[in-house]
Design an enzyme around this catalytic site. Structure first.
Site, short mmCIF file in Angstrom:
data_model
loop_
_atom_site.label_atom_id
_atom_site.label_comp_id
_atom_site.label_asym_id
_atom_site.label_seq_id
_atom_site.Cartn_x
_atom_site.Cartn_y
_atom_site.Cartn_z
N LYS A 1 0.96 -1.15 0.05
CA LYS A 1 -0.16 0.16 0.12
C LYS A 1 0.79 0.93 0.18
O LYS A 1 1.20 2.19 -0.81
CB LYS A 1 -0.96 0.30 1.36
CG LYS A 1 -2.13 -1.20 1.20
CD LYS A 1 -3.08 -1.01 2.10
CE LYS A 1 -1.96 -0.86 3.85
NZ LYS A 1 -1.48 -2.12 4.10
N ARG B 1 -9.59 0.71 9.13
CA ARG B 1 -9.34 -0.39 9.29
C ARG B 1 -9.91 -1.27 9.76
O ARG B 1 -10.04 -2.40 10.55
CB ARG B 1 -8.09 -0.16 10.33
CG ARG B 1 -6.65 -0.59 10.75
CD ARG B 1 -6.15 -1.20 9.66
NE ARG B 1 -4.88 -1.97 9.70
CZ ARG B 1 -3.31 -0.86 9.51
NH1 ARG B 1 -3.23 1.04 8.91
NH2 ARG B 1 -2.25 -1.51 9.31
N ARG C 1 11.50 -4.96 4.89
CA ARG C 1 11.24 -4.17 5.08
C ARG C 1 12.52 -3.38 6.09
O ARG C 1 13.21 -3.47 6.85
CB ARG C 1 10.32 -3.87 4.74
CG ARG C 1 9.86 -2.11 5.17
CD ARG C 1 8.48 -2.12 5.14
NE ARG C 1 7.80 -2.27 5.96
CZ ARG C 1 6.59 -1.59 6.37
NH1 ARG C 1 6.03 -2.08 5.95
NH2 ARG C 1 5.96 -2.91 7.36
N ARG D 1 11.14 -0.90 10.71
CA ARG D 1 10.52 -1.07 11.63
C ARG D 1 10.34 -1.96 13.07
O ARG D 1 10.46 -3.27 13.10
CB ARG D 1 9.13 -0.55 11.55
CG ARG D 1 8.43 0.31 10.31
CD ARG D 1 7.34 0.57 9.31
NE ARG D 1 6.19 -0.39 10.33
CZ ARG D 1 5.24 -0.88 9.65
NH1 ARG D 1 5.27 -0.11 8.24
NH2 ARG D 1 4.25 -1.02 9.67
N ARG E 1 -0.61 -9.35 13.97
CA ARG E 1 -0.73 -8.64 12.10
C ARG E 1 -1.61 -9.18 11.56
O ARG E 1 -2.68 -8.32 11.04
CB ARG E 1 0.40 -7.48 11.46
CG ARG E 1 0.92 -6.63 13.24
CD ARG E 1 2.63 -5.75 12.48
NE ARG E 1 2.16 -4.85 11.28
CZ ARG E 1 3.20 -4.88 10.41
NH1 ARG E 1 4.20 -5.63 10.97
NH2 ARG E 1 3.20 -4.09 8.78
P1 AP5 Z 1 4.53 -1.37 2.14
O1 AP5 Z 1 4.60 -0.60 0.74
O2 AP5 Z 1 5.79 -0.51 2.83
O3 AP5 Z 1 3.55 -2.09 2.74
P2 AP5 Z 1 2.38 -1.58 3.14
O4 AP5 Z 1 1.31 -2.64 2.31
O5 AP5 Z 1 2.10 0.03 3.36
O6 AP5 Z 1 2.54 -1.75 4.93
P3 AP5 Z 1 2.03 -1.52 6.42
O7 AP5 Z 1 2.87 -2.88 6.75
O8 AP5 Z 1 2.48 -0.22 6.44
O9 AP5 Z 1 0.78 -1.46 6.47
P4 AP5 Z 1 0.41 -2.21 7.48
O10 AP5 Z 1 -1.15 -2.00 7.33
O11 AP5 Z 1 0.99 -2.66 8.46
O12 AP5 Z 1 1.48 -1.12 8.72
P5 AP5 Z 1 0.52 0.70 9.31
O13 AP5 Z 1 1.92 1.07 9.05
O14 AP5 Z 1 -0.60 0.74 8.80
O15 AP5 Z 1 5.75 -3.45 1.59
C1 AP5 Z 1 6.06 -3.41 2.50
C2 AP5 Z 1 7.57 -4.04 2.15
O16 AP5 Z 1 7.40 -5.22 0.33
C3 AP5 Z 1 8.66 -3.16 1.73
O17 AP5 Z 1 10.10 -3.65 1.85
C4 AP5 Z 1 9.09 -3.01 -0.08
O18 AP5 Z 1 9.97 -2.35 -0.50
C5 AP5 Z 1 8.50 -4.64 -0.49
N1 AP5 Z 1 7.67 -4.83 -1.25
C6 AP5 Z 1 6.31 -4.08 -2.19
N2 AP5 Z 1 5.62 -4.38 -3.29
C7 AP5 Z 1 6.74 -5.28 -3.64
C8 AP5 Z 1 6.47 -6.07 -4.69
N3 AP5 Z 1 5.64 -6.31 -5.70
N4 AP5 Z 1 7.82 -7.26 -4.83
C9 AP5 Z 1 8.27 -7.49 -4.06
N5 AP5 Z 1 8.31 -7.00 -2.38
C10 AP5 Z 1 7.43 -5.58 -2.75
O19 AP5 Z 1 0.22 0.25 10.52
C11 AP5 Z 1 0.90 -0.14 11.59
C12 AP5 Z 1 0.25 -0.11 12.64
O20 AP5 Z 1 -0.06 1.46 13.07
C13 AP5 Z 1 -0.97 -1.65 13.27
O21 AP5 Z 1 -0.27 -2.01 13.21
C14 AP5 Z 1 -1.86 -0.26 14.20
O22 AP5 Z 1 -1.41 -0.38 15.15
C15 AP5 Z 1 -1.56 1.32 13.90
N6 AP5 Z 1 -2.02 1.72 13.05
C16 AP5 Z 1 -2.21 2.36 11.82
N7 AP5 Z 1 -3.33 2.43 11.19
C17 AP5 Z 1 -4.74 2.27 12.16
C18 AP5 Z 1 -5.82 2.41 12.10
N8 AP5 Z 1 -6.24 3.34 11.04
N9 AP5 Z 1 -7.10 2.26 13.12
C19 AP5 Z 1 -5.78 1.04 14.76
N10 AP5 Z 1 -4.60 0.97 14.04
C20 AP5 Z 1 -4.27 1.76 13.02
#
Ligand code: AP5
Length: 216
Positions: free
Chosen positions: A13, A88, A127, A160, A171
Site C-alpha cells: 500500500k 481498518r 523491509r 520498523r 498483524r
Molecule cells: P509496503 O509498501 O511498506 O507495504 P504496506 O502494505 O504499506 O505495509 P505496512 O506494513 O506499512 O502496512 P500495515 O498496514 O501493517 O502498517 P501501518 O503502518 O498501516 O511494502 C512492504 C515491503 O514489501 C517493503 O519492503 C517493500 O519494498 C516490499 N514490496 C512492496 N511491493 C512489493 C512487490 N511487488 N514485490 C516485492 N516486494 C514488495 O500500521 C502499523 C500499525 O499502526 C498497526 O499495526 C496499528 O497498530 C496502527 N494503525 C495504523 N493505522 C491504524 C488504524 N486506522 N486503526 C488502528 N490502528 C492503526
C-alpha cells in the site's frame, strides 16, 4: 480523486501510494506514519499508541478517527487524497463515510491489493526504510547498493519495530478478523477495485492506473 488503499500488512500500500502521489499530486494519508511520528515525538497520543502497535493490535478507533478528522480538514486534501491504512475496520469505515458525507466529498474508489499471505512475512521482515528521506527497500527483493545506507540520500536505514515475526503474525490475524470485512463493505457500495499485488512493482502500478481509469 478520493481513494482508500486496502490490503494486508506488506501488500504494498505504502509503496504504490507514494507512486500515485507523484502522478496525481494529491497527498498520501497514512495513519501508520502519523502514529509512528507521534511515537517518535513522544507525545501523549504516541505513548498510548505505542503499546498497541508493539503488539500488532489496532490503536483505539477514537484515537485514529481524531487524527483523520483533523488531517482531512487541511487544504492539501481539497482535490483528493489517498488513505493508506485507514479505515481498518467497519466502524472506522462508517465514521469516514459520515465525515466525507458531511463534507459532500464521498469516496471514489476503494482499491485492494491482493497478495497471498505466504509472501507477506518475507516482505515485512525484509523491509528497511531511510531515516532521512523515507525511501523504502527490501533486503530480499530490492536491496540498497550499500548495506544499511540509502541509495537516494545516503541516510541510515532502519527496521520498523513491528516488523518482527511475532508481531507480524498478530498483524496478519488482526487484518483477517477486522480489516478484511471491509472488502465486502466497499463491494456492496459499488466502489471496490481489486488488483493482484504480486510481481514487479511498476507492473502492479500500471494495473492500478488501469483500474482507476476513468476516475483519474
Ligand atoms: P509496503 O509498501 O511498506 O507495504 P504496506 O502494505 O504499506 O505495509 P505496512 O506494513 O506499512 O502496512 P500495515 O498496514 O501493517 O502498517 P501501518 O503502518 O498501516 O511494502 C512492504 C515491503 O514489501 C517493503 O519492503 C517493500 O519494498 C516490499 N514490496 C512492496 N511491493 C512489493 C512487490 N511487488 N514485490 C516485492 N516486494 C514488495 O500500521 C502499523 C500499525 O499502526 C498497526 O499495526 C496499528 O497498530 C496502527 N494503525 C495504523 N493505522 C491504524 C488504524 N486506522 N486503526 C488502528 N490502528 C492503526
Amino acid at each position: 480523486m478520493r481513494l482508500v488503499f486496502l490490503g494486508a500488512p506488506g501488500a504494498g500500500k505504502g509503496t504504490q501510494a507514494k507512486m500515485l502521489v507523484e502522478q496525481l499530486k494529491i497527498p498520501q494519508i497514512s495513519t501508520g506514519d502519523m502514529l509512528r511520528k507521534a511515537v517518535a515525538d513522544g507525545t501523549p497520543l504516541g505513548k498510548e499508541a505505542k503499546s498497541y502497535m508493539d503488539k500488532g493490535e489496532l490503536v483505539p478507533d477514537s484515537v485514529v478517527i481524531g487524527l483523520i478528522k483533523e488531517r482531512l480538514q487541511e487544504p492539501d486534501t481539497e482535490n483528493g487524497f489517498i488513505l493508506d491504512g485507514f479505515p481498518r475496520n467497519v466502524s472506522q469505515a462508517k465514521e469516514l463515510d459520515s465525515l466525507l458525507g458531511d463534507l459532500g466529498k464521498p469516496l471514489d474508489v476503494a482499491l485492494v491489493l491482493d497478495v497471498p499471505f505466504e509472501d507477506l512475512m518475507k516482505r515485512l521482515t525484509g523491509r528497511r526504510t531511510c531515516k532521512s528521506c523515507g525511501q523504502m527497500y527490501n533486503i530480499y527483493f530490492s536491496p540498497p547498493k550499500v548495506e544499511g545506507k540509502c541509495d537516494v540520500c545516503g541516510g541510515e536505514l532502519y527496521q520498523r519495530a513491528d516488523d518482527n515475526e511475532e508481531t507480524i503474525k498478530k498483524r496478519l490475524e488482526v487484518y483477517q478478523s477486522s480489516t478484511e470485512p471491509l472488502i465486502e463493505y466497499y463491494r456492496n457500495k459499488g466502489i471496490l477495485k481489486v488488483v493482484e499485488g504480486t510481481g514487479d512493482i511498476n507492473a502492479i502500478y500500471r494495473k492500478i492506473l488501469v483500474q482507476l481509469n476513468p476516475v483519474v
